[in-house]
Write an enzyme that holds these catalytic residues in place. Structure first.
Site, PDB file in Angstrom:
ATOM      1  N   THR A 162    -126.068  21.423 -82.200  1.00 41.40           N
ATOM      2  CA  THR A 162    -125.296  22.049 -81.104  1.00 41.40           C
ATOM      3  C   THR A 162    -123.809  21.899 -81.425  1.00 41.40           C
ATOM      4  OG1 THR A 162    -125.395  20.024 -79.773  1.00 41.40           O
ATOM      5  CG2 THR A 162    -127.073  21.698 -79.355  1.00 41.40           C
ATOM      6  N   LYS A 188    -129.933  15.337 -84.887  1.00 38.26           N
ATOM      7  CA  LYS A 188    -128.765  16.054 -84.349  1.00 38.26           C
ATOM      8  C   LYS A 188    -128.153  15.170 -83.266  1.00 38.26           C
ATOM      9  CE  LYS A 188    -128.045  18.219 -81.132  1.00 38.26           C
ATOM     10  NZ  LYS A 188    -127.349  17.903 -79.812  1.00 38.26           N
ATOM     11  N   THR A 199    -131.812   8.004 -78.559  1.00 36.89           N
ATOM     12  CA  THR A 199    -130.593   8.787 -78.448  1.00 36.89           C
ATOM     13  C   THR A 199    -130.738  10.046 -79.279  1.00 36.89           C
ATOM     14  OG1 THR A 199    -129.770   7.296 -80.135  1.00 36.89           O
ATOM     15  CG2 THR A 199    -128.899   7.009 -77.939  1.00 36.89           C
ATOM     16  N   GLU A 280    -117.997  13.421 -81.451  1.00 37.79           N
ATOM     17  CA  GLU A 280    -117.043  14.479 -81.102  1.00 37.79           C
ATOM     18  C   GLU A 280    -115.602  13.976 -81.260  1.00 37.79           C
ATOM     19  OE1 GLU A 280    -119.915  17.046 -78.118  1.00 37.79           O
ATOM     20  OE2 GLU A 280    -118.600  15.528 -77.259  1.00 37.79           O
ATOM     21  N   ASN A 403    -114.637  18.681 -74.978  1.00 36.35           N
ATOM     22  CA  ASN A 403    -115.402  18.512 -73.745  1.00 36.35           C
ATOM     23  C   ASN A 403    -114.737  19.067 -72.495  1.00 36.35           C
ATOM     24  OD1 ASN A 403    -117.901  17.205 -74.528  1.00 36.35           O
ATOM     25  ND2 ASN A 403    -116.490  15.729 -75.440  1.00 36.35           N
ATOM     26  N   SER A 408    -121.645  22.348 -71.570  1.00 37.74           N
ATOM     27  CA  SER A 408    -122.859  21.841 -72.208  1.00 37.74           C
ATOM     28  C   SER A 408    -123.926  21.533 -71.172  1.00 37.74           C
ATOM     29  CB  SER A 408    -122.545  20.595 -73.014  1.00 37.74           C
ATOM     30  OG  SER A 408    -122.263  19.522 -72.155  1.00 37.74           O
TER      31      SER A 408
END
Lengths: 408, 408
Positions: A162, A188, A199, A280, A403, A408
């Site tokens: 993603t 991922k 996780t 991220e 973000n 998302s």
């Protein structure tokens, strides 16, 4: 999805060459679930004799696929199994419609593969709360089935991305009774990553044979010190899934074998670290080694308090050897600590001890450690034998950019 | 210290006019502890008859002044009391030197004010791990003493600021038995703010008389639903202190009086909200109202999980009505939740219910709510009568800028 993100500076040079795993074949396809111009569905089909183990998020709002997988775990190995994963939509918080989507997909995969529906596992990752267009996925099943191949594991890794900036794979070979056994996995994950039983999405395959209940116990135990010891942002997905499939195609029974366990740990840690490296906005890979805690559990609490502290993470982003914030995080963690017994090092530089800055410490030494791309923070509590190592990344402007824009 | 920061867009228009509180006088001075060209020490001196209550951080690495204050609480009221606070240096993690600094300062203040050393309370806020130059503070005591006045409360509020972009004060008047009683307080805090028994530095004064043990019980109870219900970044300072001093100068005994408790709550909430409004980098003030939880404690756990979630906070910064992240935070909190019973509203807009998006919900309605500077997120768990309200701010680029540069 966010605009195409640059590859993480902490990424490995390239996707590793993964061995074929006897007894399992992969395929990927572009179903247009949400993204255009890329693959977004992967299918893995395992032969009869495959033991399947799994660990899933404990979130109270976990997704329909997770609930479905949890019900199906522990079944017999006389039949094969299949895993279907889509990206672009997490099928989480989608009410009864979400369960119907899972039922539609698993029924269709069961018909296609001639497997019972109870052996079809699914996962979905992406936006929460929108109906999964499962028809688009079902429409691609024939194409996926036709494309199944033992060399398509990389394509599978790419299809489940993603906000990931690179596909994640790892493998190792273990010798058992003179015969090679292969372990290879894909993962991922880059945001909404914090340990809670499992996780992200991780799928690991081996051609070893392994008794099902023992495989589950091994996976659960190893998860505690690998995927449950990483955190990007302290947030926990509603879809986190980790599965391990042992096909037995090598005709080697690895049940209880220590070398196999060690090999599995290598692959799990490698994948876990890759997720952190794709955190991220990450520019630093941080290993936090806690020793001397009252218990291992206390050590992990301290480690995660440091790893999840926004003030520690921003200090690392700013290359600031701000050990005061590490002291703060230890103090707030809730686990046992004595201010005057703890010591802190950045890399091999002793920073603080005896309740104060170390007399030998020079700020420029700490600053030099913080300029590295890979940083070790070592904390000794001076209380007992408890240890834990956790991994995280820094908190940067890019995390905010990703973000505050990405739905998302 | 960070470069001079712009005043928070969420700040009140101006510092409120605070009433003089009979029995307490204030002074501020520039001691050059760290900052130049501004005041950085405040002294408050209270008359005999003053009850002193306090709540402090539970951090295992709390500062020398906090440890000293905790030892001194609960003493008699026949003598006066004094509070000395400096900014620029927290005197935390400074080993035995830190205790010596506190002893030096409290001894000097005791000599100056003719009070016993056991009635001198101190606090320090700023960088961790550097020796406090207490000589510079002691050298300013005569100047502070000469400047004591019942009108200098604003100057005291300004002297204790660190990364704060505005000085914080609040007051109210309560009528008891036909007589007015004043309550007024000051606070500092903008980062490293998360509830743990107490948060930041807060000093509240009243001219009411109040029995000491009852005052302590009142303060501890009200702290739980005010300062312990705010969070900026989930990080907890090693210096957090909240003190309440009742001088009795009004000759009104407020012990157990409900109106006094209500007035105190007004002042505490006002100051708590001002701290959130000065949250580092904040552009949104967020109130999270949790109802229908199994217990009040569960409601608070859910509220804080939402308030501390980086993904929720960045969504708010991006004005994204991303209720999926609220679902995620509820799911990970660890408190009881049932996906299919919970409902979520942004302001008065019902967003999600029955385990899915509400059929009436329109994305543009949610988006309009998120564009406001003050945002309400309402969550009903549908399980019981437990409620809690917590307050936080968004997570923006400016937070990263402040904390990747500021050596605190």
């Amino acid at each position: 999805m966010a605009k195409s993100l640059p590859r993480s500076p902490l990424a490995p040079a390239e996707f590793p060459a993964l061995p074929a795993i006897g007894g399992v074949r992969f395929a990927a396809a572009a179903a247009g679930v949400k993204y255009q111009g890329r693959t977004d569905v992967m299918l893995a089909v395992m032969d009869p004799g495959t033991s399947v183990a799994g660990v899933f998020t404990r979130s109270a709002t976990r997704s329909a696929p997770v609930l479905d997988c949890q019900e199906k775990l522990g079944g017999g190995t006389d039949q094969g199994a299949a895993i279907l994963v889509n990206s672009g939509n997490s099928n989480a918080f989608t009410g009864h419609y979400g369960q119907s989507s899972v039922a539609e997909i698993t029924a269709a995969v069961a018909a296609l593969t001639d497997l019972p529906q109870t052996r079809i596992f699914t996962a979905s990752t992406g936006v929460i709360g929108e109906p999964l267009p499962h028809d688009r996925i079902v429409a691609k099943l024939d194409e996926l089935n036709a494309g199944l191949s033992d060399t398509e594991m990389k394509a599978a890794a790419e299809a489940i991305m993603t906000t990931d900036t690179f596909a994640k794979g790892a493998s190792t070979t273990v010798e058992i009774e003179g015969k090679p056994v292969q372990i290879a996995g894909i993962a991922k994950g880059s945001g909404m990553v914090a340990p809670d039983m499992a996780t992200m999405l991780v799928y690991i395959f081996t051609d070893a044979a392994y008794e099902q209940a023992s495989l589950q116990a091994l996976l659960s135990a190893q998860n505690e010190t690998s995927f449950n010891c990483i955190t990007v942002d302290s947030d926990t997905s509603t879809s986190d899934s980790l599965m391990l499939c042992a096909t037995g195609a090598s005709d080697v029974d690895a049940t209880g074998n220590a070398d196999f366990a060690k090999g599995l740990r290598t692959v799990m840690l490698d994948l876990a670290h890759q997720v952190v490296r794709d955190g991220e906005g990450a520019t630093k890979f941080v290993e936090i080694q806690v020793t001397g805690a009252a218990t291992d559990a206390d050590a992990k609490i301290h480690g995660l308090a440091i790893a999840n502290s926004p003030l520690v993470k921003t200090a690392i982003a700013g290359e600031d050897p701000n050990w005061g914030r590490v002291v703060m995080a230890i103090g707030k963690s809730g686990a046992k600590a004595d201010r005057d017994l703890l010591s802190i090092s950045f890399g091999d530089v002793l920073v603080a001890e005896n309740g104060w800055v170390a007399p030998t410490y020079k700020e420029e030494q700490g600053a030099a450690e913080m300029q590295k791309a890979e940083i070790a923070i070592k904390v000794d509590l001076g209380l007992g034998d408890g240890t834990s190592t956790v991994w995280t990344c820094d908190l940067t402007h890019q995390y905010i950019t990703i973000n505050a824009d990405y739905r998302s």
